[in-house]
Design an enzyme around this catalytic site. Sequence first.
Site, PDB file in Angstrom:
ATOM      1  N   LEU A  33       0.846  -1.411  -0.297  1.00 59.06           N
ATOM      2  CA  LEU A  33      -0.074  -0.056   0.268  1.00 59.06           C
ATOM      3  C   LEU A  33       0.568   1.183   0.020  1.00 59.06           C
ATOM      4  CD1 LEU A  33      -2.444  -1.193   2.773  1.00 59.06           C
ATOM      5  CD2 LEU A  33      -2.708  -1.869   0.120  1.00 59.06           C
ATOM      6  N   GLY A  36      -1.860   6.479  -2.889  1.00 56.75           N
ATOM      7  CA  GLY A  36      -2.763   6.510  -3.038  1.00 56.75           C
ATOM      8  C   GLY A  36      -4.096   5.314  -2.596  1.00 56.75           C
ATOM      9  N   HIS A  37      -3.333   4.284  -2.091  1.00 57.07           N
ATOM     10  CA  HIS A  37      -4.522   3.392  -0.868  1.00 57.07           C
ATOM     11  C   HIS A  37      -4.922   4.529   0.129  1.00 57.07           C
ATOM     12  CE1 HIS A  37      -1.497   0.273  -3.496  1.00 57.07           C
ATOM     13  NE2 HIS A  37      -2.747  -0.375  -4.002  1.00 57.07           N
ATOM     14  N   ASP A 150      -6.560   3.277 -11.854  1.00 57.03           N
ATOM     15  CA  ASP A 150      -6.942   2.288 -13.558  1.00 57.03           C
ATOM     16  C   ASP A 150      -8.702   2.802 -13.727  1.00 57.03           C
ATOM     17  OD1 ASP A 150      -4.872   0.608 -12.314  1.00 57.03           O
ATOM     18  OD2 ASP A 150      -5.671   0.457 -10.049  1.00 57.03           O
ATOM     19  N   ILE A 176      -3.406   9.782  -7.009  1.00 57.47           N
ATOM     20  CA  ILE A 176      -2.209  10.733  -6.168  1.00 57.47           C
ATOM     21  C   ILE A 176      -1.225  10.822  -6.682  1.00 57.47           C
ATOM     22  CG2 ILE A 176      -0.765  10.475  -3.445  1.00 57.47           C
ATOM     23  CD1 ILE A 176      -4.439  11.238  -4.124  1.00 57.47           C
ATOM     24  N   ARG A 187       4.133  -0.520  -8.545  1.00 59.92           N
ATOM     25  CA  ARG A 187       4.983  -0.975  -9.361  1.00 59.92           C
ATOM     26  C   ARG A 187       6.583  -0.534 -10.213  1.00 59.92           C
ATOM     27  NH1 ARG A 187       0.815  -3.803 -11.633  1.00 59.92           N
ATOM     28  NH2 ARG A 187       1.188  -5.437 -12.079  1.00 59.92           N
TER      29      ARG A 187
HETATM   30  O1  PAF Z   1      -6.107  -2.395  -8.555  1.00 64.13           O
HETATM   31  C1  PAF Z   1      -6.236  -3.601  -8.444  1.00 64.13           C
HETATM   32  O2  PAF Z   1      -5.132  -3.624  -6.976  1.00 64.13           O
HETATM   33  C2  PAF Z   1      -6.354  -4.308  -8.384  1.00 64.13           C
HETATM   34  O3  PAF Z   1      -6.960  -5.036 -10.070  1.00 64.13           O
HETATM   35  C3  PAF Z   1      -7.861  -5.138  -7.053  1.00 64.13           C
HETATM   36  C4  PAF Z   1      -9.585  -3.783  -7.811  1.00 64.13           C
HETATM   37  C5  PAF Z   1      -7.632  -4.914  -6.214  1.00 64.13           C
HETATM   38  C6  PAF Z   1      -8.495  -6.211  -8.139  1.00 64.13           C
HETATM   39  O4  PAF Z   1      -7.758  -7.508  -7.684  1.00 64.13           O
END
Ligand code: PAF
Length: 282
Positions: A33, A36-37, A150, A176, A187
């Site tokens: 994490l 952003g998370h 995403d 973010i 990544r």
């Molecule tokens: O965005 C992500 O990290 C993944 O695609 C998700 C939504 C957790 C599904 O595995």
Amino acid sequence: MKIVKTVAEVREQVRAWRAEGLTVGLVPTMGYLHEGHASLIDASVRDNDRTVVSDFVNPMQFGPTEDLETYPRDLDHDAALVEAHGGDLIFNPEPGEMYHEGFSSFVDMTVLTQELCGLSRPVHFRGVCTVVSKLFNIVTPDRAYFGKKDAQQLAVIKHMVDDLNMPLEIIGCPIIREDDGLAKSSRNTYLSAEERQAALILSKSIKLGMELVKKGETDSSKITGEMTKLIESEPLAKIDYVKLVDLATMQQIPALDRPALCAIAVYIGKTRLIDNFFTEDV
Ligand code: PAF
């Protein structure tokens, strides 16, 4: 803050919260994490009484030549971040807990997944839709939070929830960025110092695209053409796609005459990074 490994434990906890009349938010993640998370967790904590963070590197959404084995993992770090941001539960299953022997049911989508990342990652969205459906069934959240980085994934999940009458609200949260503009991503950790510098070409091209839209440019090929030229000036960058698509269909459009998404995917060395802007945010 608790960490649980089984579906039964999540269900038991959510049942107890529901018995108290509490609302539940879900932040689906693959772990490692970052801020952003954290922004998704913050939004869920703000909107719901309890927040569950799923932390699962989903094998089903990786193609055979992709980075499943090397995808970064650090549960201790994740637990500290979730705790600091007020999350209540981490669901961190083993692959066998999610996909038991004989698993053979999938959620797939025939629209929205044919363009952009769906073209270069043919199995990706089937894996995402399947695991996200499972997480929704396990956690039964009132709301679930996804990043706009995403953007195609967000559109696909909103569409799936609508198609399948899933009883929850999907909330998209802003990208973010690092101070120098690079969009936060688990990544990014793959990048060498030289590649980290080269990766700035993504956010620079996004900025250029936004400037062109702000100035009134509506010809898609002019916008993507200028962005492509800029990205190609970086020797370590190799373009997967630079596209302007209709936000509702994810199909390419010749002119900006409707709400659109400008999305890019670029390899920096071996690392594939994505970035985007929504024209309505310009
Ligand atoms: O965005 C992500 O990290 C993944 O695609 C998700 C939504 C957790 C599904 O595995």
